[in-house]
Design a protein around this motif. Sequence first.
Motif, PDB file in Angstrom:
ATOM      1  N   ALA A   9       1.457  -0.500 -16.884  1.00  0.00           N
ATOM      2  CA  ALA A   9       0.858  -1.557 -16.482  1.00  0.00           C
ATOM      3  C   ALA A   9      -0.699  -2.244 -17.592  1.00  0.00           C
ATOM      4  N   ILE A  10      -0.218  -3.354 -17.629  1.00  0.00           N
ATOM      5  CA  ILE A  10      -1.912  -3.901 -18.941  1.00  0.00           C
ATOM      6  C   ILE A  10      -2.538  -5.085 -18.177  1.00  0.00           C
ATOM      7  N   PRO A  11      -3.224  -4.423 -17.283  1.00  0.00           N
ATOM      8  CA  PRO A  11      -4.304  -5.486 -16.383  1.00  0.00           C
ATOM      9  C   PRO A  11      -4.665  -6.712 -17.283  1.00  0.00           C
ATOM     10  N   ASN A  12      -4.872  -8.068 -16.339  1.00  0.00           N
ATOM     11  CA  ASN A  12      -4.950  -8.970 -17.134  1.00  0.00           C
ATOM     12  C   ASN A  12      -3.859  -9.988 -17.797  1.00  0.00           C
ATOM     13  N   SER A  13      -3.055  -9.639 -18.176  1.00  0.00           N
ATOM     14  CA  SER A  13      -2.155 -10.347 -19.182  1.00  0.00           C
ATOM     15  C   SER A  13      -0.952 -11.029 -18.200  1.00  0.00           C
ATOM     16  N   GLU A  14      -1.524 -11.621 -16.760  1.00  0.00           N
ATOM     17  CA  GLU A  14      -0.598 -12.628 -16.469  1.00  0.00           C
ATOM     18  C   GLU A  14       1.160 -11.878 -16.289  1.00  0.00           C
ATOM     19  N   GLU A  15       1.417 -11.110 -17.121  1.00  0.00           N
ATOM     20  CA  GLU A  15       3.388 -10.579 -16.929  1.00  0.00           C
ATOM     21  C   GLU A  15       3.429 -10.099 -15.431  1.00  0.00           C
ATOM     22  N   GLN A  16       4.263 -10.414 -14.910  1.00  0.00           N
ATOM     23  CA  GLN A  16       4.726 -10.305 -13.319  1.00  0.00           C
ATOM     24  C   GLN A  16       5.691  -8.384 -14.606  1.00  0.00           C
ATOM     25  N   VAL A  17       5.158  -7.864 -13.410  1.00  0.00           N
ATOM     26  CA  VAL A  17       5.728  -6.066 -13.139  1.00  0.00           C
ATOM     27  C   VAL A  17       6.874  -6.181 -12.248  1.00  0.00           C
ATOM     28  N   ASN A  18       7.823  -5.109 -12.077  1.00  0.00           N
ATOM     29  CA  ASN A  18       8.295  -4.845 -11.171  1.00  0.00           C
ATOM     30  C   ASN A  18       8.047  -3.411 -11.304  1.00  0.00           C
ATOM     31  N   PHE A  19       7.871  -1.782 -10.053  1.00  0.00           N
ATOM     32  CA  PHE A  19       7.222  -1.097 -10.142  1.00  0.00           C
ATOM     33  C   PHE A  19       8.426  -0.011  -8.827  1.00  0.00           C
ATOM     34  N   TYR A  20       7.804   1.336  -9.252  1.00  0.00           N
ATOM     35  CA  TYR A  20       8.317   1.815  -8.023  1.00  0.00           C
ATOM     36  C   TYR A  20       6.848   3.172  -8.046  1.00  0.00           C
ATOM     37  N   GLY A  21       6.764   3.266  -6.631  1.00  0.00           N
ATOM     38  CA  GLY A  21       4.986   3.832  -6.452  1.00  0.00           C
ATOM     39  C   GLY A  21       5.372   4.895  -5.182  1.00  0.00           C
ATOM     40  N   VAL A  22       5.111   6.255  -4.857  1.00  0.00           N
ATOM     41  CA  VAL A  22       5.024   6.660  -3.617  1.00  0.00           C
ATOM     42  C   VAL A  22       3.648   6.248  -3.694  1.00  0.00           C
ATOM     43  N   ILE A  23       3.711   6.148  -2.104  1.00  0.00           N
ATOM     44  CA  ILE A  23       2.275   6.163  -1.434  1.00  0.00           C
ATOM     45  C   ILE A  23       1.476   7.051  -0.768  1.00  0.00           C
ATOM     46  N   ILE A  24      -0.152   6.933  -1.111  1.00  0.00           N
ATOM     47  CA  ILE A  24      -0.969   8.086  -0.856  1.00  0.00           C
ATOM     48  C   ILE A  24      -2.046   7.656   0.175  1.00  0.00           C
ATOM     49  N   ASP A  25      -1.780   6.282   0.526  1.00  0.00           N
ATOM     50  CA  ASP A  25      -2.743   5.861   1.511  1.00  0.00           C
ATOM     51  C   ASP A  25      -2.245   4.084   1.426  1.00  0.00           C
ATOM     52  N   ALA A  26      -2.676   3.743   3.034  1.00  0.00           N
ATOM     53  CA  ALA A  26      -2.283   2.749   3.936  1.00  0.00           C
ATOM     54  C   ALA A  26      -3.155   2.054   4.554  1.00  0.00           C
ATOM     55  N   GLY A  27      -3.045   1.479   4.764  1.00  0.00           N
ATOM     56  CA  GLY A  27      -3.738   0.264   5.467  1.00  0.00           C
ATOM     57  C   GLY A  27      -2.964  -0.635   6.188  1.00  0.00           C
ATOM     58  N   HIS A  28      -3.040  -0.864   7.425  1.00  0.00           N
ATOM     59  CA  HIS A  28      -2.497  -1.872   7.884  1.00  0.00           C
ATOM     60  C   HIS A  28      -2.911  -3.521   8.156  1.00  0.00           C
ATOM     61  N   PRO A  29      -1.364  -3.464   8.320  1.00  0.00           N
ATOM     62  CA  PRO A  29      -2.165  -5.965   7.873  1.00  0.00           C
ATOM     63  C   PRO A  29      -2.542  -5.932   8.531  1.00  0.00           C
ATOM     64  N   TYR A  30      -4.023  -7.602   8.272  1.00  0.00           N
ATOM     65  CA  TYR A  30      -4.507  -7.215   8.816  1.00  0.00           C
ATOM     66  C   TYR A  30      -4.463  -9.685   8.431  1.00  0.00           C
ATOM     67  N   LYS A  31      -4.985  -9.792   9.202  1.00  0.00           N
ATOM     68  CA  LYS A  31      -5.752 -11.322   8.966  1.00  0.00           C
ATOM     69  C   LYS A  31      -6.616 -11.966   8.621  1.00  0.00           C
ATOM     70  N   GLY A  32      -6.611 -12.729   7.222  1.00  0.00           N
ATOM     71  CA  GLY A  32      -7.704 -12.723   6.316  1.00  0.00           C
ATOM     72  C   GLY A  32      -7.631 -14.420   7.069  1.00  0.00           C
ATOM     73  N   PRO A  33      -8.781 -14.488   6.058  1.00  0.00           N
ATOM     74  CA  PRO A  33      -9.221 -15.892   6.348  1.00  0.00           C
ATOM     75  C   PRO A  33      -8.265 -17.183   6.431  1.00  0.00           C
TER      76      PRO A  33
END
Length: 146
Positions: A9-33
């Motif tokens: 995946a190329i950063p800052n290209s504005e191209e949308q990507v589809n992917f699969y990933g194995v989760i190694i760490d996860a945060g719980h959803p939280y409310k931002g501003p």
Amino acid sequence: MHYTQLGDAIPNSEEQVNFYGVIIDAGHPYKGPNRYVCTLKVIDITLCSTVESSNSNIKWGLVTYFAKRMEDLPVVRKIGDIIRVHRAIVKDYKGIKQFNVNITYNSSWCLFHSSDILLGKGAKDQASESDSDVEMETEMKDGSDQ
């Protein structure tokens, strides 16, 4: 549908990507501003660390989800779950690939629980929830263990 490997995946290209990933760490959803946010660290075969390199530079991708409702964000059961993401934007954040997933715009995700994969069960996506998913989310919101 074309799936991109995380390392390709190329950063800052504005191209949308589809992917699969194995989760190694996860945060719980939280409310931002202005919206709800959730972050995950993911790896795949092209973006990971070997035992030899793990002491110096651990490689992973940061997936940041944005949504209007907390229910639209993934809740990871355990490390090793698999996430599929459609239409993420790749950015560079302090030398780390950040995959921004905007659920309110047009991105989507599907979470495959690793225990279900081993047992041959189906996946949980943002459109359907099982009773155990609802129970777990309720416990997390209440902060209580049973």
